[in-house]
Design a protein around this motif. Structure first.
Motif, PDB file in Angstrom:
ATOM      1  N   TYR A 260       0.428  24.542   4.400  1.00 49.92           N
ATOM      2  CA  TYR A 260       0.367  25.932   4.844  1.00 49.92           C
ATOM      3  C   TYR A 260      -0.699  26.718   4.077  1.00 49.92           C
ATOM      4  N   GLU A 263      -3.579  25.946   6.119  1.00 50.33           N
ATOM      5  CA  GLU A 263      -3.517  26.620   7.406  1.00 50.33           C
ATOM      6  C   GLU A 263      -3.856  28.107   7.296  1.00 50.33           C
ATOM      7  N   TYR A 298       0.783  32.939   6.316  1.00 50.53           N
ATOM      8  CA  TYR A 298       1.894  31.972   6.253  1.00 50.53           C
ATOM      9  C   TYR A 298       2.766  32.202   5.023  1.00 50.53           C
ATOM     10  N   GLU A 301       6.409  30.677   5.533  1.00 54.25           N
ATOM     11  CA  GLU A 301       6.470  29.215   5.478  1.00 54.25           C
ATOM     12  C   GLU A 301       6.252  28.697   4.060  1.00 54.25           C
TER      13      GLU A 301
END
Length: 409
Positions: A260, A263, A298, A301
């Protein structure tokens, strides 16, 4: 005078009693194989592994995203202006290694789930051993109680005849009748325990009608294979399925955090422009679309993965302490029970059997009362029952060792 007719009657009862056709109990090794393949915990763990494998398919998709187009058509309101058509086509591309991070996370998840299957099979092995031992012990209890009840009934019948012939007292007849009730109660309790053990065994192996214990099935658990000294116990703790699974889970959360974090850098989108301008001319062009990760990064997450990692790290020392405590306790229990059984079989049971025989002879000679004979029999029955209690404890301890060793210890 009393003993031989009773033994003959018991033999006749045993030969004439009808036997129902039942499936025999498999060997311990076969029982473990069935449990490792059919237990509900194993089926659930295998299902979770399949889900993790499916996640790898999503992780391996291309680093190039799906292209998409923005088509714009407009018409000027002034007279003489032509229709203008422009198409903006975008092609997203991951440039920060997002695909590799997703694959790494999926691989760690699969490794975690594989160790989950190993742990589930270890738990199923322990449950199978415990249920198997309870079933074998239950069969022994039923056999002993059934034989005792049959003997008590024959003896009660014998004293009833003597009482009717006015050859004995009402007290001796009542004592003999009470023994029948006591043995019948013990048999009922043994059958109830046997039903529970049968249900446990069927549940963990997925097989039904395990009613008969074949001759030659040992009542005691197998001997320990390893030395099980402190150094061996330390290795078992480090390699135990529950600890290995926790370590794999921590590795997965580490990979998830990295995924993450990767990401957070959005893919860039290459832009291709084509169409017709207001003057009817052809127009082409290109560009790039950049997204700046300012507000959405994120956070949720990553926080979830960090919490999962922290949770595992807090529990790892607890798992180790729990495994070590249970392994040491189970090892000591097996060794203690085996020493006690050796002493009991060598001298204790033999002495009580001698006491029963001597009391029966003394009663025949008129030297003692019937109650002394019954008390001697009860002491022998209690010793045999306590011996089975010790064996039951040994099976449970042996099952504990198998859970943390992952196989027969």
């Amino acid at each position: 005078m009393l003993r031989k007719p009773l033994l003959a009657a018991l033999a006749a009862v045993s030969l004439l009693a009808p036997r129902a056709a039942h499936a025999e109990l498999p060997t311990l090794e076969r029982t473990i194989q069935l449990a490792r393949a059919r237990a509900l915990t194993v089926a659930e763990a295998v299902g979770e592994l399949g889900v993790a494998g499916a996640q790898m398919k999503g992780a391996r998709v291309s680093a190039i995203g799906n292209p998409y187009s923005d088509i714009q058509v407009d018409q000027g309101l002034s007279s003489g202006q032509q229709l203008q058509v422009l198409s903006y086509t975008y092609l997203p591309i991951d440039i920060a290694g997002q695909r590799g991070a997703r694959i790494e996370e999926a691989e760690k998840l699969i490794e975690w789930r594989k160790l989950g299957v190993v742990d589930a099979r270890a738990i199923a092995t322990g449950e199978a051993i415990s249920a198997y031992g309870a079933f074998v012990i239950g069969s022994e209890r039923i056999s002993g109680a059934t034989a005792g009840e049959a003997l008590a009934r024959e003896e009660a019948k014998y004293f009833t005849g003597r009482f009717e012939a006015k050859d004995t007292t009402l007290y001796e007849k009542a004592v003999a009748d009470a023994e029948v009730v006591r043995w019948a109660q013990q048999r009922a309790e043994a059958e109830l325990a046997m039903a529970t053990a049968r249900a446990r065994l069927s549940l963990v192996t997925g097989a039904q009608n395990k009613d008969d214990v074949p001759k030659g099935i040992p009542v005691a658990p197998p001997a320990l294979r390893g030395s099980w000294d402190d150094a061996f116990v330390a290795r078992v703790v480090d390699r135990s399925p529950i600890v290995s699974r926790a370590l794999a889970e921590r590795t997965y959360w580490d990979a998830s955090i990295e995924r993450y974090k990767t990401e957070r850098i959005p893919p860039i989108s290459l832009e291709l422009i084509g169409g017709r301008g207001a003057a009817g001319e052809a127009r082409v062009g290109g560009g790039v679309v950049l997204t700046f990760p300012v507000t959405r990064r994120y956070q949720g997450e990553i926080a979830r993965a960090e919490h999962g990692r922290t949770h595992v790290e807090r529990h790892l020392p607890l798992y180790r302490n729990m495994v070590e405590a249970r392994v040491r306790a189970a090892r000591d229990a097996v060794q203690t029970v085996m020493r006690a059984l050796s002493e009991l079989d060598k001298s204790g049971i033999t002495a009580l059997e001698t006491a029963v025989s001597a009391s029966q002879e003394a009663y025949k000679a008129g030297k003692i009362e019937l109650t002394r004979v019954i008390l001697a029999r009860r002491d022998l029955a209690l010793a045999r029952s306590r011996r089975l209690d010790l064996l039951d404890a040994a099976w449970r301890a042996y099952a504990d060792l198998s859970i943390f060793a992952g196989d027969l210890p």
